[in-house]
Enzyme design. Structure first.
Site, PDB file in Angstrom:
ATOM      1  CB  SER A 528      -0.955  -0.036   1.192  1.00 33.95           C
ATOM      2  OG  SER A 528      -2.010   0.868   1.014  1.00 33.95           O
ATOM      3  CG  HIS A 640      -5.610  -2.603  -0.040  1.00 37.60           C
ATOM      4  ND1 HIS A 640      -4.741  -2.276  -1.070  1.00 37.60           N
ATOM      5  CD2 HIS A 640      -5.182  -1.891   1.033  1.00 37.60           C
ATOM      6  CE1 HIS A 640      -3.848  -1.407  -0.645  1.00 37.60           C
ATOM      7  NE2 HIS A 640      -4.083  -1.157   0.635  1.00 37.60           N
TER       8      HIS A 640
END
Length: 666
Positions: A528, A640
């Site tokens: 990320s 994610h």
């Protein structure tokens, strides 16, 4: 004695996590959630366990391969409600202290979650997802439902709002969380809230006549990031705003037992999503609230970045029965602690501050607590805590057999000088089988967020790398939580600036301080924001022999329109929008691919809506076009959260890919 081995990716199948401890009001009984992974089913299962604190013997209260979680004791302490998907959807169930089968309390079309007992134990407020026009209890006929499901496959998605997708939920279906109340005596369920706005129950008033509810009532949702608190009068249906005029995020409200105060958490978003949450106190009689921790430069809550615990739940604000104070959790200096706050302003830490307390519960008297604690070389267990003396006693040992066969690396904390002379905290972990006098390769790990915090906690990925013979270095550069408001805010508008300098200073410090590191064999990885920074690093230095970028950002221009948070996150963090393409491109790693010489492995999930996979696609194609050394691995049916809660077999494949890339190039 059998020689211990290093940890492997597949050891996740052997490890168990213990979370969400809940003490009965009298402090004599404890219930908690134990989660493990099934290799055969490629899924997670969780069950409730019970401990009588006099006998201290864990006993399973639920069984099987379903997900049983969110146990909540009744005020009398002889029953508890919990959430289970055993019927196919999450529903509420009740268990009695004396045992017996769990009794289903709800059988709702859309399921039920987040139970909150009334103080007299006669009612339970809970959440249910409903479309604005949908009413609780309405059921579609089977044939009609089948037709709707078939038609749904053929319908185009009509989008009228910017917030139309979510990494957690995919494309949004228009359902909002609404509050309903179950009367335990009659079994009757009453829908309390409805409409286009989401609502969640926070707490009941002591007399049971009012309910605290959190909701965002703003008509313009695309640019609204507020969450307000309301007092809902159950007798008149009147709703009173508790945080009116305070634009911000307010949550975690808890009513004092004497009914005089409501404590809650939140902030007025002075620094957007980098704003520290504070504790607020509302005086019911005076109808006024104030921030009672305005002078306290700490983050209230758990902001630890890790990859192991499943279903960890923070304690929120826990009042003592005398209404003179409450317990809360803070993230500070790479650890989380439990603190007692007295209404006279005094604060007292109850835990030492060199560990990750990821769950906590306390009896009504405020004399006995149970903490869920993890350390770098210990995945986590529950400990009984005498709040007056600080003495603690271990209650669980869920990974005892596993820990007997593996050697886990400890993490040594240090503080070094980062950019502008700021103090920055870092950690070093020695490799498995470490021998004095030998040199070892090093991997720099970078957390996501960026407003999160590496900590004194167990991290499976780190242990896998140390088992492969690597030194693992990790740090909390500016932008991280745990070091005050100025520190966490400093990254905004400066991505790739002094955050990059902080991380390079960590590498420099490690090379100067630890003589067992081979300076010619360095690797770097992160996910990320950590993936963005990995991309940035290899575009600005060739000091690393290999890199692995995970769920990353490479292009802020396209990220603006494709991420579920892109249009506002980019404006908050880069402090530019599509009217300033030059600035967005300046901060985009994709702009520096011509300078990227480090072999780069790109890992990304197909259904990542937070950092969409096109970010990885652009980077891969740009590097391949320039004949750079790179490889791209796409993980199907994953979002994610792959590294933390994704499909177990794909989590293994991810760890193996990282391991093998570094083995080949570092």
């Amino acid at each position: 004695m059998t020689e211990k081995r290093g940890i492997r990716p597949e050891d996740l199948y052997k490890l168990k996590s213990v979370t969400d401890p809940r003490l009965s009001p009298n402090g004599k009984n404890l219930v908690y959630v134990e989660t493990q992974i099934s290799k055969e089913k490629n899924d997670y299962s969780s069950n409730l366990y019970f401990i009588n604190l006099d006998q201290k013997v864990p006993v399973a209260w639920t069984f099987g391969d379903k997900k049983n979680h969110s146990p909540r004791w009744s005020p009398s302490g002889d029953e508890l409600v919990f959430v289970s998907n055993r019927s196919g959807k999450n529903q509420l169930y009740k268990l009695h202290l004396n045992g017996g089968e769990a009794k289903p309390l709800t059988e709702l079309e859309n399921g039920a979650s987040k139970p909150v007992w009334s103080k007299d134990g006669k009612k339970i407020a809970f959440s249910v997802a409903l479309k604005p026009e949908e009413k609780l209890g309405e059921k579609q006929e089977d044939e009609e439902k089948k037709k709707d499901e078939k038609d749904k496959e053929l319908k185009p998605l009509e989008v009228a709002e910017m917030k139309y997708k979510s990494d957690a939920s995919g494309f949004l279906d228009g359902k909002q969380s609404q509050v309903a109340i179950l009367d335990l005596e009659t079994g009757e369920i009453t829908q309390l809230t409805e409409g286009v706005h989401s609502h969640n129950a926070e707490d009941w008033s002591p007399d049971g006549k009012q309910l605290l509810i959190s909701s965002n009532q703003d008509e313009e949702k695309d640019f609204s990031f507020n969450l307000d608190l309301y007092i809902y009068n159950l007798e008149t249906s009147d709703k009173k705003a508790l945080t009116e005029g305070k634009k911000g995020m307010f949550y975690g409200a808890s009513w004092s037992p004497d009914g005089k105060y409501i404590a809650f958490l939140g902030n007025e978003r002075e620094y957007e999503n980098a704003t520290l949450s504070k504790v607020w106190l509302y005086d019911v009689e005076q109808n006024s609230s104030k921030c009672v921790t305005a002078d306290w430069d700490v983050a209230v809550g758990d902001f630890v970045a890790a990859d192991f615990q499943q279903g960890a739940v923070g304690p929120g604000l826990i009042w003592t029965e005398d209404s003179k104070g409450f317990f809360l959790q803070i993230s500070h200096q790479g650890s989380t602690q439990i603190v007692h706050y007295s209404l006279n302003g005094e604060r007292a830490s109850l835990t030492p501050g060199n560990e990750h307390v990821y769950g906590f519960t306390v009896n009504a008297a405020g004399t006995l607590g149970v903490a869920a604690v993890s350390e770098p070389a210990h995945p986590g267990d529950l400990y009984q805590l005498d709040i007056k003396t600080g003495h603690r006693e271990q209650l669980t040992a869920v990974n005892q057999e596993f820990l007997a066969e593996v050697e886990l690396a400890a993490a040594e904390s240090f503080v070094y000088k980062g950019a502008e002379g700021w103090d920055v905290q870092g950690w070093i972990m020695k490799p498995f089988g470490f021998k004095e006098g030998e040199k070892y390769p090093l991997i720099l790990e970078i957390h996501g967020g960026p407003h999160a915090m590496y900590a004194n906690t167990f991290f499976h990925e780190f242990q896998v790398l140390t088992a492969q013979g690597y030194v693992v270095l990790f740090a909390n550069p500016r932008g991280s939580h745990g070091y005050g408001q100025q520190f966490v805010n400093a990254v905004r508008g400066d991505y790739g600036g002094n955050d990059y300098n902080d991380l390079m200073a960590a590498v420099d410090y490690a090379l100067e301080t630890f003589d067992f590191i081979d300076s010619e064999r360095l690797g770097v990885t992160g996910g990320s924001y950590g993936g963005f920074m990995t991309n940035w690093i290899v575009g600005h230095t060739n000091r690393f022999k290999a890199a692995v970028t995970q769920r990353s950002i490479s292009n802020w221009i396209s990220f603006y329109g494709v991420s579920d948070i892109g249009y506002y996150f980019t404006e908050w963090q880069i402090q530019a929008d599509l009217t300033d393409i030059e600035k967005l491109w300046k901060h985009s790693p994709l702009a520096y691919t011509d300078k990227m010489e480090t072999p780069l492995l790109i890992l990304h999930s197909e259904k990542d809506y937070r950092c969409p996979i096109e970010q990885a696609e652009q980077l891969f194609i740009a590097l391949k076009r320039q004949k750079k050394t790179t490889k791209f691995i796409r993980f199907p049916e994953s979002n994610h959260e792959l590294s933390r809660s994704g499909k177990p077999n794909l989590r293994m494949k991810r760890l193996e890919a990282i391991r093998d890339w570094f083995a080949e190039y570092v």
